[in-house]
Design an enzyme around this catalytic site. Sequence first.
Site, PDB file in Angstrom:
ATOM      1  CD  GLN A 157     -10.613 -18.735  10.562  1.00 10.04           C
ATOM      2  OE1 GLN A 157     -11.351 -18.698   9.564  1.00 10.04           O
ATOM      3  NE2 GLN A 157      -9.693 -19.680  10.714  1.00 10.04           N
ATOM      4  CB  SER A 202       2.323 -13.559 -10.165  1.00 10.77           C
ATOM      5  OG  SER A 202       3.334 -12.599 -10.187  1.00 10.77           O
ATOM      6  CD  GLN A 244       6.315 -12.898 -11.900  1.00 10.69           C
ATOM      7  OE1 GLN A 244       5.176 -12.958 -11.453  1.00 10.69           O
ATOM      8  NE2 GLN A 244       7.330 -12.475 -11.187  1.00 10.69           N
ATOM      9  CG  HIS A 279       4.876 -16.482  -8.028  1.00  7.70           C
ATOM     10  ND1 HIS A 279       5.159 -16.338  -6.701  1.00  7.70           N
ATOM     11  CD2 HIS A 279       5.536 -15.481  -8.670  1.00  7.70           C
ATOM     12  CE1 HIS A 279       5.967 -15.294  -6.537  1.00  7.70           C
ATOM     13  NE2 HIS A 279       6.223 -14.775  -7.717  1.00  7.70           N
ATOM     14  CD  GLU A 314       1.883  -8.832 -10.517  1.00  8.39           C
ATOM     15  OE1 GLU A 314       1.841  -9.912 -11.151  1.00  8.39           O
ATOM     16  OE2 GLU A 314       1.931  -8.772  -9.280  1.00  8.39           O
ATOM     17  CG  HIS A 315       6.072  -8.271 -12.255  1.00 13.05           C
ATOM     18  ND1 HIS A 315       5.195  -9.274 -11.882  1.00 13.05           N
ATOM     19  CD2 HIS A 315       6.526  -7.733 -11.095  1.00 13.05           C
ATOM     20  CE1 HIS A 315       5.142  -9.343 -10.557  1.00 13.05           C
ATOM     21  NE2 HIS A 315       5.933  -8.420 -10.048  1.00 13.05           N
ATOM     22  CG  ASP A 357       9.370 -10.388  -7.178  1.00 12.58           C
ATOM     23  OD1 ASP A 357       8.528  -9.535  -7.488  1.00 12.58           O
ATOM     24  OD2 ASP A 357       9.510 -11.475  -7.781  1.00 12.58           O
ATOM     25  CD  GLU A 381     -27.521  20.534  -8.046  1.00  8.05           C
ATOM     26  OE1 GLU A 381     -27.516  20.212  -6.837  1.00  8.05           O
ATOM     27  OE2 GLU A 381     -26.542  20.372  -8.795  1.00  8.05           O
ATOM     28  CG  HIS A 437     -28.056  22.198  -0.367  1.00  9.83           C
ATOM     29  ND1 HIS A 437     -28.984  21.267   0.000  1.00  9.83           N
ATOM     30  CD2 HIS A 437     -26.863  21.537  -0.436  1.00  9.83           C
ATOM     31  CE1 HIS A 437     -28.381  20.087   0.136  1.00  9.83           C
ATOM     32  NE2 HIS A 437     -27.090  20.220  -0.125  1.00  9.83           N
TER      33      HIS A 437
END
Lengths: 433, 433
Positions: free
Chosen positions: A194, A240, A262, A265, A330-331, A364, A418, A423
């Site tokens: 929402q 992660s 890591q 997490h 990622e890391h 981080d 074309e 054009h």
Amino acid sequence: MVEMARLDIVQGDFWPCLERRLAWEGVADETVVATVREILKAIRCRGDEALLEYTQRFDGLEIARAPELEIPISRLQAALVGISREQREALQVAAERITAYHRHQKQESWSYTEPDGTLLGQQVRPLDRVGLYVPGGKAAYPSSVLMNALPAKVAGVSELIMVVPTPKGEMNDLVLGAAAIAGVDRVFTVGGAQAVAALAFGTESVPRVDKIVGPGNMYVATAKSMVFGQVGIDMIAGPSEILVLCDGRTEPEWIAMDLFSQAEHDETAQAILLSPDGAFLDEVTEAIARLLPTLERHEVIANSLRSRGILIKVEDLDQALEVINFIAPEHLELSVEDPQALASRVRHAGAIFMGRYTAEAIGDYCAGPNHVLPTSRTARFSSPLGVYDFQKRSSLIQCSPQGSQTLGRVASVLARGEGLTAHARSAEYRLKG
Amino acid sequence: MVEMARLDIVQGDFWPCLERRLAWEGVADETVVATVREILKAIRCRGDEALLEYTQRFDGLEIARAPELEIPISRLQAALVGISREQREALQVAAERITAYHRHQKQESWSYTEPDGTLLGQQVRPLDRVGLYVPGGKAAYPSSVLMNALPAKVAGVSELIMVVPTPKGEMNDLVLGAAAIAGVDRVFTVGGAQAVAALAFGTESVPRVDKIVGPGNMYVATAKSMVFGQVGIDMIAGPSEILVLCDGRTEPEWIAMDLFSQAEHDETAQAILLSPDGAFLDEVTEAIARLLPTLERHEVIANSLRSRGILIKVEDLDQALEVINFIAPEHLELSVEDPQALASRVRHAGAIFMGRYTAEAIGDYCAGPNHVLPTSRTARFSSPLGVYDFQKRSSLIQCSPQGSQTLGRVASVLARGEGLTAHARSAEYRLKG
């Protein structure tokens, strides 16, 4: 004892084994999709009325009128005063460093003029208004507020609208304090699909934004992917991950703790250690066993390492690079003697932490670079969140009367090739005799 | 006579009327989604076998073995020799100009070192392998090959794989010639959702890519949105649009033709003319009526103008800017006396064509800037296709032993504030005494 998967690059089935272990597909189930679709529709059609209903239902927030969903800026300032001095100063240092780093990313407009007077270039402008989603409850991370808000501010975004659910009215002063430091302009206590819908479509109280960034649960991620196009969104993040490459000469306990950082997490997080030194892999395994019981989040860590962790033995650093570029982590932590030489050969990684002293955790929070990074091997084609995500470009073209002659002829030939004759004729009109 | 909608900013209901007229939602229906999902699954599981089946079924291509789906580079070179000299030269001029312009967009790696020796920066690298979708049949546009391929080449992408359907074996030599000029590395005669799937997942013959760009029909667009995450994709384009702002002092026929040049794309294309001069709007209306019958694609144009075209009367250029920034047009033509002054106040537009001599068509083909631009008001948050879409960044962080002391303390405080103690401890390990 945690049994981590162990692979050796000399095994015949190494690459398929590795690929299976990396596989991750975050698919929202049909029920979630249907629920989110209904919420989006309700907010779009009924605005604040629906927003109040959902906030009451999902967050148990008894608010009678929509304007009460907004937290005044004075409340953010009060939160900042209310937290400990140590925390306030740490947030301020982090904010300053993140801002300083991100200033280097700011793109400027550019143009050039050709000999015949034709001007070409690109005009760079910030987005007008950005929405920042901040999760409430357990995973309420002030660092995430700084990392998402500050690049937008550096880009020059004029209005930054934050949404954060406050289940049963519970607010997190660290989060609100971080919002104050980051210069967030308005905050609404709404969350879930929402909140995403309110930002994307606007309601009587919540202004419509141009882009929505920030992490969230499955409902938030699904809502973001559904409103994409209507507004911009950042990447939908997967679990992660960290990949540590160590030559075997860093303290095993340091490396074990980096893997934990890591793994703590959540249970889907992935920690991988790569080394040409098999004995070192054993030492880290022992350090893991020794240290794990001392950690607050040891159950999460154990589950993560068991289900997704990997120890990989390679022959040398060249092979290590091959594995790194395949994984596109990622890391990436390069805990080796000459990390810069190695980093220059890394083609795919979200962030590269070089040297034995660069704990991933520093990145981080406060080193400066962003902690919103591409996961699940998407570093092959995407980048850390940055100022460039809050700027956009408009091409600039001004033909001189002379330039329109040469360019008009070329355009006319290609357009006719074309079959697009309007054009061609619009270019031909500008031709002189 | 074409009846175009006409709005005046002084009407009380101007803004809602405008918003309704702009509204566009390109929703793929459930049947398309189900079909595409099935095709993706088949290609993923059965590779070339499924690719051959679909290509036979949808394109009527009788090929027995998958390797025959590849067009040799020599065939592209032959196509280039086979087209007219005028066309070949026009393609070459266009390619040179597009390349020269896009070189300005190339991002370089950067880094800086802090007084305590800590290094921070970003390493910029090209994507490894990119897939380029090129539609076959009627809408086979060589300009689109140049516009999608050349930025990737400038970025340094090492392998560019093109897919183009060849219904019943029919090939377009202009398209193949453009591919030769652009330096496309490999070409496969496949199209539709099956081509997108082959690029995203790889088959025995078609190599897996990291990003897919290029226009396509509803099946292609749906397939691209479904494989997103697995690979990168460019924006899903909506109908083409032009907004012309004219002060009333450009030839009405020029402006009429500029509007036609968008309207001729297809019936959903949108052409809008904005002027503070009501009499000029009448003159352009007359020019439209006069010129329309002379155009090859007059039926498409008439339908487009009737269903989506708008003439808008404003009071002055300030109001015009307000309308422009609300619409965030894909193509914006500023046919006015001092277009640069006005352009600097435009916040949202894909491309800005300045001055009376800059026909939008010149930008479509050969001015230099890209013709792949954000449509449907997405210029509020996105940019033209560019070199930056084929590069990605990795953050670089190397803490000096000294830097890890100060940063480690800050990280530790913040990590503990978030309840992430493994994060905190991994930073604390690097603290001395």
